[in-house]
Design an enzyme around this catalytic site. Structure first.
Site, PDB file in Angstrom:
ATOM      1  N   ASP A 114       2.456  -0.168   7.496  1.00  0.00           N
ATOM      2  CA  ASP A 114       2.180  -0.586   5.957  1.00  0.00           C
ATOM      3  C   ASP A 114       1.671   0.541   5.037  1.00  0.00           C
ATOM      4  O   ASP A 114       2.271   0.802   4.020  1.00  0.00           O
ATOM      5  CB  ASP A 114       1.288  -1.821   6.049  1.00  0.00           C
ATOM      6  CG  ASP A 114      -0.236  -1.537   6.453  1.00  0.00           C
ATOM      7  OD1 ASP A 114      -0.298  -0.842   7.347  1.00  0.00           O
ATOM      8  OD2 ASP A 114      -1.021  -2.078   5.976  1.00  0.00           O
ATOM      9  N   ARG A 174      -5.817   3.689   4.779  1.00  0.00           N
ATOM     10  CA  ARG A 174      -7.052   2.832   4.910  1.00  0.00           C
ATOM     11  C   ARG A 174      -7.152   2.432   6.579  1.00  0.00           C
ATOM     12  O   ARG A 174      -6.386   2.918   7.192  1.00  0.00           O
ATOM     13  CB  ARG A 174      -7.261   1.618   4.001  1.00  0.00           C
ATOM     14  CG  ARG A 174      -6.149   0.527   4.438  1.00  0.00           C
ATOM     15  CD  ARG A 174      -6.001  -0.644   3.368  1.00  0.00           C
ATOM     16  NE  ARG A 174      -4.981  -1.426   3.514  1.00  0.00           N
ATOM     17  CZ  ARG A 174      -4.128  -1.895   2.621  1.00  0.00           C
ATOM     18  NH1 ARG A 174      -4.450  -1.741   1.491  1.00  0.00           N
ATOM     19  NH2 ARG A 174      -3.340  -2.809   3.017  1.00  0.00           N
ATOM     20  N   ASP A 175      -8.097   1.498   6.895  1.00  0.00           N
ATOM     21  CA  ASP A 175      -8.263   1.159   8.232  1.00  0.00           C
ATOM     22  C   ASP A 175      -7.257   0.255   8.423  1.00  0.00           C
ATOM     23  O   ASP A 175      -7.660  -1.131   8.695  1.00  0.00           O
ATOM     24  CB  ASP A 175      -9.587   0.746   8.531  1.00  0.00           C
ATOM     25  CG  ASP A 175     -10.024  -0.434   7.369  1.00  0.00           C
ATOM     26  OD1 ASP A 175      -9.215  -0.665   6.410  1.00  0.00           O
ATOM     27  OD2 ASP A 175     -11.120  -0.840   7.762  1.00  0.00           O
ATOM     28  N   GLU A 176      -5.859   0.320   8.529  1.00  0.00           N
ATOM     29  CA  GLU A 176      -5.025  -0.643   8.663  1.00  0.00           C
ATOM     30  C   GLU A 176      -3.777   0.082   9.510  1.00  0.00           C
ATOM     31  O   GLU A 176      -3.840   0.057  10.623  1.00  0.00           O
ATOM     32  CB  GLU A 176      -4.462  -1.126   7.369  1.00  0.00           C
ATOM     33  CG  GLU A 176      -3.661  -2.312   7.739  1.00  0.00           C
ATOM     34  CD  GLU A 176      -3.738  -3.384   6.805  1.00  0.00           C
ATOM     35  OE1 GLU A 176      -4.622  -3.325   5.680  1.00  0.00           O
ATOM     36  OE2 GLU A 176      -3.026  -4.526   6.851  1.00  0.00           O
ATOM     37  N   ASP A 204       6.862  -5.841   5.987  1.00  0.00           N
ATOM     38  CA  ASP A 204       6.926  -4.619   5.324  1.00  0.00           C
ATOM     39  C   ASP A 204       8.515  -3.891   5.924  1.00  0.00           C
ATOM     40  O   ASP A 204       9.228  -3.281   5.259  1.00  0.00           O
ATOM     41  CB  ASP A 204       5.884  -3.775   5.651  1.00  0.00           C
ATOM     42  CG  ASP A 204       4.415  -4.287   5.126  1.00  0.00           C
ATOM     43  OD1 ASP A 204       4.369  -5.355   5.621  1.00  0.00           O
ATOM     44  OD2 ASP A 204       3.892  -3.845   4.264  1.00  0.00           O
ATOM     45  N   TRP A 215       8.166 -12.217   7.824  1.00  0.00           N
ATOM     46  CA  TRP A 215       7.422 -11.410   8.796  1.00  0.00           C
ATOM     47  C   TRP A 215       8.041 -11.523  10.061  1.00  0.00           C
ATOM     48  O   TRP A 215       8.734 -10.603  10.513  1.00  0.00           O
ATOM     49  CB  TRP A 215       6.043 -11.709   8.520  1.00  0.00           C
ATOM     50  CG  TRP A 215       5.122 -10.677   7.775  1.00  0.00           C
ATOM     51  CD1 TRP A 215       4.541  -9.617   7.762  1.00  0.00           C
ATOM     52  CD2 TRP A 215       5.261 -10.913   6.346  1.00  0.00           C
ATOM     53  NE1 TRP A 215       3.898  -9.125   6.531  1.00  0.00           N
ATOM     54  CE2 TRP A 215       4.524  -9.792   5.750  1.00  0.00           C
ATOM     55  CE3 TRP A 215       5.766 -11.937   5.453  1.00  0.00           C
ATOM     56  CZ2 TRP A 215       4.299  -9.665   4.224  1.00  0.00           C
ATOM     57  CZ3 TRP A 215       5.576 -11.763   3.868  1.00  0.00           C
ATOM     58  CH2 TRP A 215       4.715 -10.937   3.571  1.00  0.00           C
ATOM     59  N   GLU A 255       1.165  -0.149  -3.311  1.00  0.00           N
ATOM     60  CA  GLU A 255       1.140  -1.449  -2.570  1.00  0.00           C
ATOM     61  C   GLU A 255       1.155  -2.678  -3.512  1.00  0.00           C
ATOM     62  O   GLU A 255       1.915  -3.546  -3.194  1.00  0.00           O
ATOM     63  CB  GLU A 255      -0.122  -1.501  -1.905  1.00  0.00           C
ATOM     64  CG  GLU A 255      -0.311  -2.786  -1.208  1.00  0.00           C
ATOM     65  CD  GLU A 255      -1.730  -2.981  -0.288  1.00  0.00           C
ATOM     66  OE1 GLU A 255      -2.518  -2.239  -0.519  1.00  0.00           O
ATOM     67  OE2 GLU A 255      -1.553  -3.782   0.604  1.00  0.00           O
ATOM     68  N   HIS A 291       2.539   2.676   0.130  1.00  0.00           N
ATOM     69  CA  HIS A 291       3.258   1.338   0.873  1.00  0.00           C
ATOM     70  C   HIS A 291       4.583   1.314   0.575  1.00  0.00           C
ATOM     71  O   HIS A 291       4.858   1.079  -0.627  1.00  0.00           O
ATOM     72  CB  HIS A 291       2.231   0.279   0.219  1.00  0.00           C
ATOM     73  CG  HIS A 291       1.586  -0.564   1.081  1.00  0.00           C
ATOM     74  ND1 HIS A 291       0.312  -0.443   1.491  1.00  0.00           N
ATOM     75  CD2 HIS A 291       1.805  -1.854   1.573  1.00  0.00           C
ATOM     76  CE1 HIS A 291       0.032  -1.347   2.233  1.00  0.00           C
ATOM     77  NE2 HIS A 291       1.019  -2.248   2.300  1.00  0.00           N
TER      78      HIS A 291
HETATM   79  C1  RAM Z   1      -1.612  -6.271   4.175  1.00  0.00           C
HETATM   80  C2  RAM Z   1      -0.500  -5.200   4.596  1.00  0.00           C
HETATM   81  C3  RAM Z   1       0.822  -5.442   4.544  1.00  0.00           C
HETATM   82  C4  RAM Z   1       1.262  -6.980   4.401  1.00  0.00           C
HETATM   83  C5  RAM Z   1       0.113  -7.704   5.299  1.00  0.00           C
HETATM   84  C6  RAM Z   1       0.490  -9.488   4.778  1.00  0.00           C
HETATM   85  O1  RAM Z   1      -2.781  -5.990   4.829  1.00  0.00           O
HETATM   86  O2  RAM Z   1      -1.028  -4.008   4.205  1.00  0.00           O
HETATM   87  O3  RAM Z   1       1.430  -4.735   3.694  1.00  0.00           O
HETATM   88  O4  RAM Z   1       2.452  -7.151   5.177  1.00  0.00           O
HETATM   89  O5  RAM Z   1      -1.026  -7.636   4.583  1.00  0.00           O
END
Ligand code: RAM
Length: 897
Positions: free
Chosen positions: A468, A472-474, A481, A535, A749, A770
């Site tokens: 995504d 960040r911490d992701e 996505d 998703w 994003e 994003h």
């Molecule tokens: C966010 C992500 C992503 C999205 C989900 C639902 O944290 O960055 O883009 O698909 O949530």
């Protein structure tokens, strides 16, 4: 005289792949010839154990014989059974429609280690240090060995749980970063294969490996460390054949030694700390004394699949120089220097520094600046995104981290001895090596910048898995996505192997009930087995899109049972065909994520059950088509009926007799129209309602992740091309161009990630890189430039060329490297003439829609189009003259009134 040649031989999409484990690999080639109408009528493939055998056509592993066929991609190897480590040489001979014969150069592929028993190496590593939240130093592992005879050939088979960087005699092996790549290590790990013949010599040799935490035991998202295992481990097997025919194998085992050295910590999210005073010069070279090093720990072999690398590895690509000398922010403690790389990028910087030993330079990374010019890091959440370098102090020092990456445009140095100049940092851009295939440009510089931003969003987020965001911490493989962006991605770059690998990750992550998750690979963070509408549906949409763009039927075949399980799960978990109904006890999905009409929350926007039911219908319909393609007719009928039922349920539940869709949101209308969920007679009323809503908002969209990608297509198909262009050209937010006008270099994003009146959005979730909204790229290629594929003849076997000029554009050009070769569609409006240049790749055909009002004559290369070679008139309507084209280059011209 026509000539044709054949070349560009590929095996499983790759040029001479080393170490594949596909038992029946697929072979592809291209025909070349400038004249029109290049078409293959037959082929013959021969394969043998050596190039000489192929040339002499002896000792053959496979002789396809002459096959009367125009198929030139994905021809399945049908020769003798392939063994581990076997190299197969092959070539193809083709016949064309004019009686020409051409023979390709000889190419090869090589098999990897196909059986578990081929591995005699043991898993090794250092003793455990660190815990759930503490980063750890990187172990250095080495082993010295002696070769008594010259080396004829050597292969290194290597993998890790964690990351590895391998050297042989001080030379780095290969160009790949972050190997072995990210998979769910509880189920599967990839290995890599390298030809290391040239790195070895008689006498003492040293193999040296550094292990990083990576995804295996480093921080993943917000879940802390040790998500798959507690410490990094190595498995390496070096297999050497000497010129006298003898063989020798050097494997990771108890005889290796380790030490902790200069890499004090290395973590994907937090960064790397390196103390150059702790280096051991020559550690990976012969002659080094490792008496102070300790024997490694040995680990039991994990019970997981060991697979050859399917997708492209991450590699370094361009290097960026800061666009200005740094700005200084002095304080009484320390001066911070801020560099602007001019581009939101993913990777790290190479640091250049000179100063006293023990000086530590701190490097921080950020996507944006605060109003005072300092770096803005609030949106990185817990990701420290910081590297530290401590100097040796012996002259100019140049350093790069190894096992981390950052998403950034701005770089801050502190603790730098003296004043850094512009060359103190160089940006190193890294991403999965997905070869560029598409180009787009047009007469509007803002749209060109948008295209640039889409491509950079793709680069930064195609990092072994489709993520995504990179900062960040992701940084997770969010399924929604990926699904939203995959078609655009497949224009910009060849993503077939990338998604071949990731769709396996997705299947690995499927729940026992059949649900696909919100993220793949699973990392144990979300706790959700079901990603919910749009998703989870990635499990069907992604393989389908790869089929469309690359003609890849095998990917459909491979995942067909998994897709069936998914649809069965939807059937079971929906009520009267309504998916995620209001009191559904499971996860109801993310809604139309980040839409500005309140979607995704409970208090408004497009209802989750509406989105759920729409995607249920869409997935069932796609699976029905997939079943038909794979020859499962009964299944095809069954899924078709299921689609009809869900569609009917949708109509009954959400559509009024006047063509209103419940909730009256843009996304509601978009899904109903795009997925064909309306009675035909209500489509125009629904499209009108959608258009009205857009106009009522001042020509603005109100869609989020789910509705946005389809919106411009829906408008175009409904005859509202002007409105689609108006949305694209809208410069105030929410719009694609608003960020562009604010200097964005990647896709944000959120539509309102930063606005001039409100400043930054909620730092808790505000990425500036994003790719999801970059899904407009698909419309840019297929509608502005007008390149598309025909689902009936996928992989651009039959191209649909249909530019739809508008929005005041005076020119647009796209080129696409298809499986068959390069396709081009380039138009310009010049003095009331529409001039359109087309290239149709060899061995394909196209249908070209020339925008010409009824009665206007159409010329091709200076003569009436219908008289032109390779051009067949099909029909005319009020908007276009339609022609069928053979391969070749064409220039159409028509006077516009
Ligand atoms: C966010 C992500 C992503 C999205 C989900 C639902 O944290 O960055 O883009 O698909 O949530």
């Amino acid at each position: 005289m026509t000539t044709v040649t054949v070349g560009h031989l590929r095996c499983e999409y790759l040029e001479q792949p080393l170490g594949i484990d596909v038992s029946r690999p697929r072979l592809s080639w291209r025909l070349f010839g400038d004249q029109r109408g290049v078409r293959q009528t037959a082929y013959r493939i021969v394969a043998a154990p050596s190039a000489d055998d192929v040339a002499a056509e002896q000792n053959l592993l496979w002789d396809s014989g002459r096959v009367e066929s125009d198929q030139s991609i994905h021809v399945v190897y049908d020769g003798g059974r392939l063994r581990s480590r076997q190299r197969v040489f092959w070539r193809v001979q083709v016949w064309d429609a004019h009686g020409n014969v051409a023979i390709s150069p000889i190419a090869w592929w090589e098999m990897g280690l196909l059986r578990r028993s081929d591995w005699s190496a043991s898993w090794i590593g250092a003793p455990l240090v660190g815990g759930r939240w503490t980063t750890i130093p990187a172990p250095f592992l080495r082993r010295s060995f002696t070769l008594d005879a010259p080396v004829l050939q050597a292969r290194l088979y290597i993998t890790a749980l964690g990351l590895y960087e391998c050297t042989i005699n001080g030379q780095r092996v290969g160009q790949d970063l972050f190997t072995p790549g990210w998979t769910d290590y509880r189920r599967r790990v990839q290995y890599q294969v390298y030809d290391v013949t040239d790195a070895l010599h008689e006498g003492e040799n040293v193999i040296g490996v550094i292990l990083g935490d990576g995804w295996y035991c480093g921080h993943v998202a917000w879940a802390g460390r040790q998500n798959y295992g507690d410490r990094p481990k190595l498995l390496a097997q070096l297999m050497i054949t000497h010129s006298d025919g003898s063989t020798q194998t050097v494997v990771s085992n108890r005889s290796w030694r380790y030490a902790f050295g200069p890499i004090l910590e290395s973590d994907m999210l937090h960064g790397e700390s390196y103390d150059a005073r702790l280096e051991f010069p020559g550690w990976n070279m012969p002659g080094f004394d490792d008496a102070a090093w300790q024997p490694v720990d040995l680990f039991a072999a994990p019970d997981i699949a060991m697979v050859a690398t399917r997708g492209p590895t991450v590699q370094r690509h361009e290097e960026l120089r800061p666009i200005n000398p740094p700005t200084a922010f002095p304080s009484h403690q320390v001066t911070r220097w801020v560099f602007d790389m001019g581009q939101n990028m993913v990777g790290w910087v190479r640091l250049r520094v000179q100063g006293p030993a023990g000086t530590t330079v701190t490097i921080r990374y950020a996507e944006a600046l605060n109003p005072d010019g300092t770096i803005y890091t609030a949106n990185l959440r817990s990701a420290r995104a910081t590297d530290h370098y401590t100097l040796r102090g012996d002259g100019e020092e140049v350093w790069e981290p190894r096992f981390t990456f950052h998403g950034f445009r701005y770089v801050e140095l502190s603790g730098y001895p003296g004043a850094p100049d512009i060359d103190a940092v160089t940006g190193i851009v890294v991403h999965s090596a997905t070869p560029p295939t598409g180009e787009f440009s047009c007469s509007d510089p803002l749209i060109n910048q948008l295209q640039h931003n889409i491509v950079w969003g793709q680069k930064g987020n195609f990092l072994d898995v489709p993520t995504d965001c990179p900062q960040r911490d992701e940084r997770l493989g969010w399924t929604g996505d990926a699904q939203v962006f995959i078609r655009t991605a497949a224009f910009n770059m060849n993503v077939a192997p990338f998604f071949t690998k990731w769709t396996q990750d997705l299947e690995d992550a499927q729940s026992p009930e059949g649900a696909y998750p919100p993220v793949a690979p699973l990392a144990g963070i979300s706790g959700l087995p079901d990603g919910g509408p749009a998703w989870a549906d990635a499990g069907i949409i992604c393989p389908w899109t790869i089929y469309l763009c690359y003609g890849d039927t095998r990917l459909l075949e491979t995942h067909y049972p998994s897709m069936q399980r998914f649809i069965a799960y939807l059937e079971r978990s929906s009520r009267d065909f309504i998916r995620c109904y209001e009191d559904y006890p499971g996860f109801r999905g993310f809604g139309d994520w980040l839409a500005l009409d309140g979607s995704g929350r409970t208090d408004g926007g497009t209802a989750k059950d509406l989105i759920g039911t729409a995607f249920f219908a869409y997935s069932a319909r796609l699976l029905s088509r997939i079943a038909a393609i794979l020859g499962h007719q009964r299944d095809a009928t069954r899924y078709r009926r299921l689609f009809e039922r869900v569609r009917q349920a949708f109509i009954t539940r959400y559509v009024t007799a006047a063509g209103r869709v419940a909730g009256e949101t843009q996304t509601g209308y978009v899904l109903a129209l795009h997925f064909d969920l309306l009675p035909p007679e209500l489509r125009s009323a629904a499209a009108d309602a959608l258009a009205r809503d857009i106009r009522a908002r001042g020509t603005r969209l109100a869609t989020g992740f789910v509705g946005t990608p389809y919106l411009p297509h829906v408008l175009t198909d409904a005859g509202c091309l002007d409105l689609a262009y108006a949305l694209l050209l809208q410069r105030t937010w929410p719009s694609w161009l608003y960020p562009v006008t604010q200097g964005a270099t990647t896709i944000w994003e959120r539509w309102d990630g930063w606005t001039h009146d409100k400043g930054f959005q909620d730092p808790g979730m505000n990425s500036f890189n994003h790719y999801a909204y970059g899904a407009i790229g698909e419309w840019i290629y297929s509608t502005i430039a007008g390149i598309d594929t025909d689902p009936e003849q996928p992989g651009y076997r039959h191209l649909i060329l249909r530019p739809q000029p508008g929005g005041g554009l005076t020119a647009a050009r796209a080129a696409l490297e298809t499986m068959y070769g390069r396709a081009v569609s380039a138009w310009r409006i010049d003095d009331h003439r529409f001039i359109w240049e087309i290239v149709v790749p060899p061995n394909t055909t196209a249908t070209a829609y020339v925008p010409a009002l009824e009665g206007t004559p159409v010329q091709e290369s200076g003569r009436p189009a219908e008289e032109s070679e390779g051009v067949t008139f099909v029909h005319r309507d009020e908007e276009s003259a339609v022609y069928r084209l053979t391969s070749g280059t064409y220039t159409f011209e028509v006077v516009q009134r």
